[in-house]
Design an enzyme around this catalytic site. Structure first.
Site, PDB file in Angstrom:
ATOM      1  N   LYS A   1     -52.303   4.160 -26.926  1.00  0.00           N
ATOM      2  CA  LYS A   1     -51.088   4.343 -26.129  1.00  0.00           C
ATOM      3  C   LYS A   1     -50.395   5.655 -26.510  1.00  0.00           C
ATOM      4  O   LYS A   1     -50.546   6.125 -27.634  1.00  0.00           O
ATOM      5  CB  LYS A   1     -50.095   3.200 -26.424  1.00  0.00           C
ATOM      6  CG  LYS A   1     -50.471   1.850 -25.856  1.00  0.00           C
ATOM      7  CD  LYS A   1     -49.405   0.821 -26.236  1.00  0.00           C
ATOM      8  CE  LYS A   1     -49.733  -0.555 -25.690  1.00  0.00           C
ATOM      9  NZ  LYS A   1     -49.764  -0.623 -24.218  1.00  0.00           N
TER      10      LYS A   1
ATOM     11  N   ARG B   1     -55.646 -10.214 -22.787  1.00  0.00           N
ATOM     12  CA  ARG B   1     -56.492 -11.142 -22.035  1.00  0.00           C
ATOM     13  C   ARG B   1     -57.747 -11.532 -22.815  1.00  0.00           C
ATOM     14  O   ARG B   1     -58.301 -12.616 -22.593  1.00  0.00           O
ATOM     15  CB  ARG B   1     -56.828 -10.546 -20.661  1.00  0.00           C
ATOM     16  CG  ARG B   1     -57.566  -9.239 -20.699  1.00  0.00           C
ATOM     17  CD  ARG B   1     -57.479  -8.480 -19.384  1.00  0.00           C
ATOM     18  NE  ARG B   1     -56.137  -7.942 -19.135  1.00  0.00           N
ATOM     19  CZ  ARG B   1     -55.766  -7.294 -18.035  1.00  0.00           C
ATOM     20  NH1 ARG B   1     -56.626  -7.110 -17.049  1.00  0.00           N
ATOM     21  NH2 ARG B   1     -54.550  -6.833 -17.895  1.00  0.00           N
TER      22      ARG B   1
HETATM   23  N1  BES Z   1     -48.847  -5.304 -24.417  1.00  0.00           N
HETATM   24  C1  BES Z   1     -49.165  -4.525 -23.279  1.00  0.00           C
HETATM   25  C2  BES Z   1     -48.294  -4.825 -22.070  1.00  0.00           C
HETATM   26  C3  BES Z   1     -46.838  -4.476 -22.163  1.00  0.00           C
HETATM   27  C4  BES Z   1     -46.370  -3.293 -21.649  1.00  0.00           C
HETATM   28  C5  BES Z   1     -45.929  -5.353 -22.723  1.00  0.00           C
HETATM   29  C6  BES Z   1     -45.031  -2.995 -21.711  1.00  0.00           C
HETATM   30  C7  BES Z   1     -44.589  -5.053 -22.797  1.00  0.00           C
HETATM   31  C8  BES Z   1     -44.131  -3.871 -22.281  1.00  0.00           C
HETATM   32  C9  BES Z   1     -50.613  -4.808 -22.874  1.00  0.00           C
HETATM   33  O1  BES Z   1     -51.477  -5.132 -23.893  1.00  0.00           O
HETATM   34  C10 BES Z   1     -51.134  -3.556 -22.264  1.00  0.00           C
HETATM   35  O2  BES Z   1     -51.284  -2.602 -22.947  1.00  0.00           O
HETATM   36  N2  BES Z   1     -51.392  -3.618 -20.967  1.00  0.00           N
HETATM   37  C11 BES Z   1     -51.911  -2.516 -20.261  1.00  0.00           C
HETATM   38  C12 BES Z   1     -53.075  -3.037 -19.464  1.00  0.00           C
HETATM   39  C13 BES Z   1     -53.977  -1.986 -18.930  1.00  0.00           C
HETATM   40  C14 BES Z   1     -54.684  -1.248 -19.985  1.00  0.00           C
HETATM   41  C15 BES Z   1     -54.986  -2.653 -18.005  1.00  0.00           C
HETATM   42  C16 BES Z   1     -50.796  -1.960 -19.397  1.00  0.00           C
HETATM   43  O3  BES Z   1     -49.890  -2.715 -19.014  1.00  0.00           O
HETATM   44  O4  BES Z   1     -50.813  -0.779 -19.108  1.00  0.00           O
HETATM   45 MN    MN Z   2     -52.356  -3.425 -24.773  1.00  0.00          MN
END
Ligand code: BES
Ligand code: MN
Ligand code: ZN
Length: 523
Positions: free
Chosen positions: A297, A371
């Site tokens: 990230k 997931r």
């Molecule tokens: N933990 C994050 C989602 C999230 C984002 C929670 C903002 C709280 C606030 C999750 O694991 C994630 O990184 N999701 C990605 C999914 C993508 C890679 C398909 C996302 O939301 O971008």
């Molecule tokens: Mn994630």
């Protein structure tokens, strides 16, 4: 790290004579139309509960509050020194919005008002709430709301400061709620329930607010397991070797990049005499920190990913409340825990992972880790046997884009999604049903495995729905299920408001407990 506690009890003596540091009353805003028909000047109306305080002020209370700027708007808190008119040295008027026509006040308005008042009274050890509580079928819901709001508004995370903060005032220690009859059994039962429920919400907030270096999977599993054993629940903790040997490919894959290995915690509550025979499973995402892994990230705001275990915190805390409340249904909680880190041992895009139910998943983005661990935990819950499965997770940024910071997204069996929506409405934890479209599933067809972890073209269309569609693959056919995406509502990054403080919110602990009562009562 536990936060200081607030206690709550009922009183039925005259609020004007209560020896407390402050007495909280409600004020409504009066619409122009109401002002015209009543012929009363001003726009403020005292709510019921404030009668004896108003009498002590010789009819000048509304006027004085208006002079201090009170409008009765929701969330408004106005403090007034009583100068001996009543026993308490301070009257606090909390805004309740327009006076409800006929019906009882909206419980969420009361919940937020009680929270805002108790929060604003930090520094006062003992306060009383004389808020409007209807004397009818809605009485219990209103009292529940006031009690929960007060206990949650009194929450503060202990934190890590090494020196005492001279300007920081202690949260209210004791709240008295003014009711017509303090010995009423229904009212007392509501207080007992609110104490158990608010205790769970506060604990889940503490876990979310705990620094992620202090709550890596083995430590998180240990603290949850210890609390659960103490509460009388049956506890099973699977370590990394057991997860690997047991075929939990998703949890193992995500966890393998961290020096702190993954865990799966299972907590079980069994009702006395078997209860109604229904079995509820709760599953919560426990990513103790989400860097994104190899698909890392951006640095900006990454620290907020310490809250990526909010689902597991909610499920663990809800299970402790279940142990105290003893519903007539069997409830099991599943908390898969892992730290999503980039390293030489991390799982990678392109990997194919065999999950607990035997399905093979093609990994395309290691940041879609939730997931992976949830698929295993859901499949395990179904293998153990359950009738209803509620899963909750900070799963997708797509949830925040589509529904915002306060409303959770719900996907699953339509009838159960509707029950989650209704439970969210009743508890002030709004949740909105979303579809599981065929084209979104089609987009997740993998060239090599049974399913891709995300859209094969990395298309973010229907981002939140991709999460729900993926999780459906791990639910047994005969299980009614709902996935509650709390990416937004799980964590509050803004200033305190109502009974929400900054940080973990405890959403959806109260929804889950409401749903368990719903299943116990209605099957
Ligand atoms: N933990 C994050 C989602 C999230 C984002 C929670 C903002 C709280 C606030 C999750 O694991 C994630 O990184 N999701 C990605 C999914 C993508 C890679 C398909 C996302 O939301 O971008
Ligand atoms: Mn994630
Ligand atoms: Zn995550």
């Amino acid at each position: 790290m536990t936060s200081p506690r607030t206690t709550l009890s009922l009183v039925d003596t005259d609020p004007a004579e209560l020896a407390v540091d402050a007495i909280v009353i409600g004020v409504h805003s009066q619409s122009g139309e109401q002002a015209a028909t009543s012929g009363l000047a001003g726009t403020l109306l005292l709510s019921s509960g404030a009668e004896s305080i108003a009498a002590a002020f010789d009819g000048k209370l509304t006027e004085t509050l208006a002079l201090l700027g009170a409008t009765g708007g929701p969330g408004e808190v106005i403090k007034l020194a009583t100068l001996g008119t009543v026993t308490a040295p301070l009257v606090v008027a909390v805004g309740l919005g327009a006076e409800p026509t006929g019906a009882a006040p909206n419980p969420e308005i009361l919940r937020r008002a009680a929270g805002a008042a108790v929060r604003a009274l930090a520094g006062a050890p003992r306060v009383a709430l004389a808020l409007p509580l209807p004397d009818d079928a809605d009485a219990a819901a209103a009292l529940r709301a006031v009690a929960e709001g007060a206990l949650l508004g009194g929450y503060r995370f202990a934190g890590y400061k090494t020196r005492p903060q001279p300007t920081r005032r202690e949260p209210v220690a004791e709240v008295l709620v003014s009711v017509p009859d303090a010995s009423d059994a229904t009212a007392q039962a509501e207080v007992a329930r609110a104490q158990a429920v608010a205790g769970a919400v506060r604990l889940s907030r503490d876990w979310v607010n705990t620094a992620p270096n202090e709550l890596r999977p083995p430590a998180f599993a240990e603290v949850v397991a210890a609390a659960a054993r103490e509460a009388g629940l049956t506890v099973e903790v699977l370590d990394e070797a057991e997860l690997k040997a047991g075929g939990y490919g998703g949890i193992t894959a995500v966890g393998q990049g961290s020096e702190a290995p993954p865990r799966l915690v299972k907590l079980t509550y069994t009702p006395e005499g078997g209860g109604t025979g229904k079995r509820v499973a709760l599953v919560g995402k426990g990513i103790t920190f989400d860097t994104g892994g190899i698909s890392i990230k951006p640095a900006q705001g990454m620290w907020e990913m310490k809250s990526d275990m909010a689902g597991a915190a909610a499920v663990g805390a809800a299970m402790l409340a279940v142990a105290a409340l003893k519903p007539s249904v069997a409830v099991s909680g599943y908390l898969p825990m892992a730290e999503n880190m980039p390293s030489g041992t991390s799982y990678r895009p392109g990997d194919v992972v065999t999950m607990f139910n035997g399905k093979r998943v093609e990994v395309l983005n290691t940041d879609a880790e939730g997931r992976m661990i949830l698929g295993d935990a859901i499949a395990r819950a179904c293998a153990d046997g359950c009738d209803y499965l509620f899963e909750t997770s900070t799963l997708t940024g797509g949830q925040v884009i589509s529904l915002g910071k306060r409303i959770a997204g719900v996907m699953g069996t339509p009838e159960l999604c509707e029950r989650v929506r209704a439970a969210g409405d009743a508890t002030g934890e709004p949740a909105w049903p979303m579809p599981l479209p065929d084209d979104v599933r089609k987009g997740m067809d993998s060239d090599v495995a049974d399913i891709s972890q995300v859209n094969a073209g990395m298309d973010r269309a229907g981002h939140m729905l991709q999460g729900g569609v993926f999780l459906r693959e791990f639910v047994a056919d005969d299980v009614a299920w709902a996935h509650i995406d709390i990416a937004g509502p799980g964590y509050h990054s803004g200033e305190p408001t109502g009974y929400w403080t900054k940080g973990g919110t405890g959403v959806p602990v109260r929804t889950l407990l409401h749903l368990i009562d719903d299943v116990a009562a209605n099957g």
